[in-house]
Design an enzyme around this catalytic site. Structure first.
Site, PDB file in Angstrom:
ATOM      1  N   LYS A 270       0.689  -1.130  -0.063  1.00 31.89           N
ATOM      2  CA  LYS A 270      -0.039  -0.037  -0.022  1.00 31.89           C
ATOM      3  C   LYS A 270       0.919   1.193  -0.151  1.00 31.89           C
ATOM      4  CE  LYS A 270      -2.343  -1.048   3.749  1.00 31.89           C
ATOM      5  NZ  LYS A 270      -1.641  -2.205   4.382  1.00 31.89           N
TER       6      LYS A 270
ATOM      7  N   ARG B 127      -9.414   1.341   9.163  1.00 27.07           N
ATOM      8  CA  ARG B 127      -8.515  -0.056   9.639  1.00 27.07           C
ATOM      9  C   ARG B 127      -9.723  -0.788  10.251  1.00 27.07           C
ATOM     10  NH1 ARG B 127      -2.801   0.583   8.998  1.00 27.07           N
ATOM     11  NH2 ARG B 127      -1.891  -1.290   9.957  1.00 27.07           N
TER      12      ARG B 127
ATOM     13  N   ARG C 259      11.587  -6.727   4.828  1.00 28.46           N
ATOM     14  CA  ARG C 259      11.269  -4.990   4.620  1.00 28.46           C
ATOM     15  C   ARG C 259      12.473  -4.331   5.452  1.00 28.46           C
ATOM     16  NH1 ARG C 259       5.490  -2.250   5.034  1.00 28.46           N
ATOM     17  NH2 ARG C 259       5.494  -2.929   7.041  1.00 28.46           N
TER      18      ARG C 259
ATOM     19  N   ARG D 249      11.512  -2.287  10.906  1.00 24.19           N
ATOM     20  CA  ARG D 249      10.451  -1.776  11.843  1.00 24.19           C
ATOM     21  C   ARG D 249      10.312  -2.963  12.917  1.00 24.19           C
ATOM     22  NH1 ARG D 249       5.570  -0.076   8.319  1.00 24.19           N
ATOM     23  NH2 ARG D 249       4.440  -1.120   9.975  1.00 24.19           N
TER      24      ARG D 249
ATOM     25  N   ARG E 232      -0.119  -9.081  13.366  1.00 20.76           N
ATOM     26  CA  ARG E 232      -0.812  -7.988  12.381  1.00 20.76           C
ATOM     27  C   ARG E 232      -1.709  -8.596  11.389  1.00 20.76           C
ATOM     28  NH1 ARG E 232       4.355  -5.334  10.133  1.00 20.76           N
ATOM     29  NH2 ARG E 232       2.774  -3.663   9.041  1.00 20.76           N
TER      30      ARG E 232
HETATM   31  P1  AMP Z   1       1.154   0.504   9.177  1.00 19.20           P
HETATM   32  O1  AMP Z   1       2.419   1.192   8.979  1.00 19.20           O
HETATM   33  O2  AMP Z   1      -0.156   1.100   8.383  1.00 19.20           O
HETATM   34  O3  AMP Z   1       1.108  -1.069   8.976  1.00 19.20           O
HETATM   35  O4  AMP Z   1       0.746   0.812  10.626  1.00 19.20           O
HETATM   36  C1  AMP Z   1       1.795   0.476  11.646  1.00 19.20           C
HETATM   37  C2  AMP Z   1       0.971   0.378  13.080  1.00 19.20           C
HETATM   38  O5  AMP Z   1       0.276   1.701  13.268  1.00 19.20           O
HETATM   39  C3  AMP Z   1      -0.341  -0.455  12.960  1.00 19.20           C
HETATM   40  O6  AMP Z   1       0.113  -1.944  13.342  1.00 19.20           O
HETATM   41  C4  AMP Z   1      -1.253  -0.188  13.940  1.00 19.20           C
HETATM   42  O7  AMP Z   1      -0.676  -0.133  15.384  1.00 19.20           O
HETATM   43  C5  AMP Z   1      -0.928   1.660  14.184  1.00 19.20           C
HETATM   44  N1  AMP Z   1      -1.843   1.957  12.920  1.00 19.20           N
HETATM   45  C6  AMP Z   1      -1.755   2.499  11.791  1.00 19.20           C
HETATM   46  N2  AMP Z   1      -3.146   3.019  11.100  1.00 19.20           N
HETATM   47  C7  AMP Z   1      -3.710   2.768  12.044  1.00 19.20           C
HETATM   48  C8  AMP Z   1      -5.403   2.853  12.199  1.00 19.20           C
HETATM   49  N3  AMP Z   1      -6.032   3.213  10.960  1.00 19.20           N
HETATM   50  N4  AMP Z   1      -6.105   2.294  13.241  1.00 19.20           N
HETATM   51  C9  AMP Z   1      -5.287   1.848  14.278  1.00 19.20           C
HETATM   52  N5  AMP Z   1      -4.032   1.675  14.347  1.00 19.20           N
HETATM   53  C10 AMP Z   1      -3.248   1.902  13.052  1.00 19.20           C
END
Ligand code: AMP
Length: 224
Positions: free
Chosen positions: A16, A91, A130, A163, A174
């Protein structure tokens, strides 16, 4: 269609972020990643960052109220008034409903939700390799998309790191969270006729071409 309000849905590691970065260049609308915003808050040790960190490190979702407030503030900024690409938000169903409400108050709406579909085994392979640039968040993969110089970002020369949440046990968590809490959004947007499915297992350039074709069709359908 005067504006393109696009949502990218997909499991972690579906690409994404990579696609949003490419689309941002094509479309001249901001790319809003709630994950990036949260990581910036964690780095700055802001109040939000302190609250969010433990959820993020565990691979859990940050509570809806914190996320919705952050997203609302971001989408109110001037640069998002003519459209946006959302990566990682909404989400949960609650977030999707909050987004609809935010937009309808401004007589705006979601143009489409693009689902980038990738099976779990592929997600695990991608995420464990990654590496992310500390400064700009640019993504690489040790095997499929290595940087020109080992562990250094091609774009801005900053160090590449793994990360915390790309460690194997957190990846599994996740994925479980995605299936439980985010997948219901697929039928939410499908029922509204807004869902567009993309096979995310192809390489990034092909996925990008496919999304561009979807956007061209949307524009055609809306007759602009
Ligand atoms: P991402 O980089 O999008 O995978 O986000 C990393 C982490 O940030 C996720 O595993 C969640 O802990 C938090 N996070 C990001 N976006 C959201 C969201 N829309 N709702 C809840 N937690 C989020």
């Amino acid at each position: 269609m005067s504006e393109l309000n696009l949502i990218l849905i997909g499991p972690p590691g579906a690409g994404k972020g990579t696609q949003a970065e490419r689309l941002q260049r094509d479309l001249d609308v901001p790319f809003v990643s709630t994950g990036e915003m949260l990581r910036a808050n964690v780095k700055q040790e802001s109040a939000l960052g302190k609250q969010a960190k433990r959820y993020m490190d565990a691979g859990d979702l940050v509570p809806d109220d914190l996320i919705v407030k952050m997203a609302r503030e971001r989408l109110q900024l001037e640069d998002a008034q003519d459209g946006f690409i959302l990566d990682g938000f909404p989400r949960t169903l609650e977030q999707a409903e909050a987004l609809d409400e935010m937009l309808s108050g401004l007589t705006r709406r979601v143009t489409a939700a693009v689902l980038i579909d990738v099976p779990d085994a592929e997600v695990e392979r991608r995420l464990s390799g990654r590496r992310v640039c500390e400064k700009g968040g640019h993504n690489y993969h040790v095997e499929f998309d290595p940087p020109k110089r080992d562990s250094v970002c091609d774009e801005d020369g900053s160090p590449l790191v793994q990360r915390e949440d790309d460690k194997p046990e957190v990846i599994r968590r996740r994925l479980a969270v995605y299936h439980e809490q985010t997948e219901p959004l697929i039928s939410f947007y499908d029922d509204k006729g807004l869902l567009r499915r993309i096979d995310g297992t192809h390489d990034a350039a092909d996925v990008h071409d496919h999304i561009r074709a979807v956007i061209a069709t949307l524009r055609h359908e809306e007759n602009v």
